[in-house]
Design a protein around this motif. Structure first.
Motif, short mmCIF file in Angstrom:
data_model
loop_
_atom_site.label_atom_id
_atom_site.label_comp_id
_atom_site.label_asym_id
_atom_site.label_seq_id
_atom_site.Cartn_x
_atom_site.Cartn_y
_atom_site.Cartn_z
N ALA A 124 0.83 -1.21 0.00
CA ALA A 124 0.00 0.00 0.00
C ALA A 124 0.87 1.26 0.00
N VAL A 125 1.94 1.24 0.79
CA VAL A 125 2.86 2.39 0.85
C VAL A 125 3.55 2.59 -0.50
N ASP A 129 3.52 5.84 -2.95
CA ASP A 129 4.75 6.42 -3.51
C ASP A 129 4.63 6.64 -5.00
N ARG A 130 4.08 5.66 -5.72
CA ARG A 130 3.88 5.81 -7.17
C ARG A 130 2.85 6.89 -7.48
N THR A 222 -4.47 0.92 -2.54
CA THR A 222 -3.84 0.65 -3.85
C THR A 222 -4.77 1.00 -5.00
N ILE A 223 -6.05 0.65 -4.89
CA ILE A 223 -7.01 0.95 -5.95
C ILE A 223 -7.18 2.45 -6.13
N ILE A 224 -7.30 3.18 -5.02
CA ILE A 224 -7.44 4.64 -5.09
C ILE A 224 -6.20 5.25 -5.72
N ALA A 225 -5.03 4.80 -5.28
CA ALA A 225 -3.78 5.35 -5.81
C ALA A 225 -3.65 5.10 -7.31
N TYR A 226 -3.92 3.87 -7.74
CA TYR A 226 -3.76 3.55 -9.16
C TYR A 226 -4.88 4.10 -10.03
N SER A 227 -6.04 4.31 -9.47
CA SER A 227 -7.11 4.98 -10.22
C SER A 227 -6.69 6.39 -10.58
N ASN A 228 -6.12 7.10 -9.61
CA ASN A 228 -5.61 8.45 -9.88
C ASN A 228 -4.43 8.43 -10.83
N ILE A 229 -3.58 7.40 -10.70
CA ILE A 229 -2.44 7.28 -11.61
C ILE A 229 -2.90 7.10 -13.05
N VAL A 230 -3.90 6.21 -13.25
CA VAL A 230 -4.42 5.96 -14.60
C VAL A 230 -4.99 7.23 -15.20
N VAL A 231 -5.77 7.97 -14.42
CA VAL A 231 -6.35 9.23 -14.90
C VAL A 231 -5.26 10.21 -15.30
N THR A 232 -4.22 10.31 -14.48
CA THR A 232 -3.11 11.23 -14.76
C THR A 232 -2.36 10.80 -16.03
N ILE A 233 -2.12 9.50 -16.18
CA ILE A 233 -1.39 9.00 -17.35
C ILE A 233 -2.17 9.26 -18.63
N ALA A 245 5.33 5.99 -17.88
CA ALA A 245 4.58 5.99 -16.63
C ALA A 245 3.95 4.62 -16.35
N PHE A 246 3.38 4.01 -17.40
CA PHE A 246 2.78 2.69 -17.23
C PHE A 246 3.83 1.63 -16.88
N SER A 247 5.01 1.73 -17.47
CA SER A 247 6.05 0.73 -17.23
C SER A 247 6.53 0.74 -15.79
N THR A 248 6.51 1.92 -15.14
CA THR A 248 6.96 1.99 -13.74
C THR A 248 5.95 1.36 -12.79
N CYS A 249 4.71 1.22 -13.25
CA CYS A 249 3.66 0.69 -12.37
C CYS A 249 3.26 -0.75 -12.70
#
Length: 320
Positions: A124-125, A129-130, A222-233, A245-249
């Protein structure tokens, strides 16, 4: 099983269990030597791979970033996690059923569950970070400074210890009057609850609630973090930036899917007596396959790690 427990309680004929017997995999025990070598190689490869990640992260100044700091801590915990289980499994493959003393069994159960819970909190941490790195890149160095990283790791350690100690101590204080054969290849909370002669309904529910809490907390973050990451990407203008960006995640998400799927199958059910046999196969994924794949998944597409590995190998050759 409940009738047997009730009869034992009524009779009051308690006998103290001094040791348990780990059943292992009786159906394939005839392949013991082959399985021993396969799992020994997997264990050594897991230890070596995770140790390499820790070593290069400490040795290469370019990897002194929050992402690699958390990855090195996670790899260290993976080494400890599999070392709590696999050596005993190797002995079982060589000798068949293996006895383990009562104190050693509960120590193994505590270490295994504690390190597993800490691993999920670290996941989760790492997701957070991502999220900060991709969604708030300008504030990333300020937010994820060294002090914050240490505090987050310490919080994972302390929270896991606090949550796990109570249930393990509670299970250790249950009455065990036989049988003493654990239908597993290591001491885990579920099989131990199953063997108790006491009324285990409350402790079963406690274990279920805590497992659900740890897994859901980690998963929701994790879901909240990656949902925001996907929107940003998606909003990034350049296709190259999106791919980077996708490769780092992507590696993080692969590890997540392996860990969550196996642990949800094992622990997130109210009755610990269900599916104990199939739990062994799921536990193998969690204790053998995932730690073996983690170093490969995290480093396979990582150019920084490749470069650090090459330079470390060159330094080793030069020193010789």
């Amino acid at each position: 099983m409940m009738m047997w427990k009730e009869m034992s309680m009524e009779m009051g004929n308690w006998t103290t269990v001094q040791e348990f017997t780990l059943e292992g995999f009786p159906a394939i025990q005839h392949l013991g030597k082959v399985l021993f070598f396969v799992h020994l190689l997997a264990y050594l490869a897991s230890i070596a791979g995770n140790a390499v990640i820790v070593t290069i992260t400490c040795a290469d100044s370019r990897l002194h970033t929050p992402m690699y700091f958390f990855l090195s801590i996670f790899s260290f915990f993976e080494c400890c996690f599999i070392s709590a289980v696999i050596p005993k499994l190797l002995v079982i493959f060589l000798s068949g059923k293996q006895t383990i003393s009562f104190p050693a069994c509960f120590i193994q159960a505590f270490v295994f569950v504690f390190l597993g819970a800490t691993g999920f909190l670290l996941i989760a941490v790492m997701s957070l970070d991502r999220y900060v790195a991709i969604c708030k890149p300008l504030h990333y160095p300020t937010i994820m400074n060294l002090k914050t990283c240490f505090l987050l790791v310490t919080a994972c350690f302390a929270l896991a210890f606090t949550l796990i100690t109570g249930p393990v101590v509670t299970v250790s204080q249950l009455s065990f009057c036989g049988p003493h054969v654990i239908p597993h290849f290591f001491c885990d909370i579920g099989p131990l609850i199953h063997l108790s002669c006491s009324d285990t309904r409350s402790v079963e529910m406690l274990a279920f609630v805590l497992a659900l809490f740890i897994l859901l907390t980690s998963l929701i973050i994790t879901i909240i973090a990656y949902s925001n990451i996907v929107v940003t990407i998606i909003r990034l203008p350049s296709a190259k930036e999106k791919q980077k960006a996708f490769s780092t995640c992507s590696s993080h998400l692969i590890v997540l899917s392996l860990m969550y799927s196996s642990c949800v199958f094992i622990y997130v059910k109210p009755k610990q007596t269900n599916r104990l046999d199939s739990n062994r196969e799921a536990a193998l994924v969690n204790t053998v396959v995932t730690p073996l794949l983690n170093p490969v998944i995290y480093t396979l597409r990582n150019k920084q790690v490749h470069q650090a590995l090459r330079e470390m190998m060159c330094r080793i050759k030069i020193s010789r």
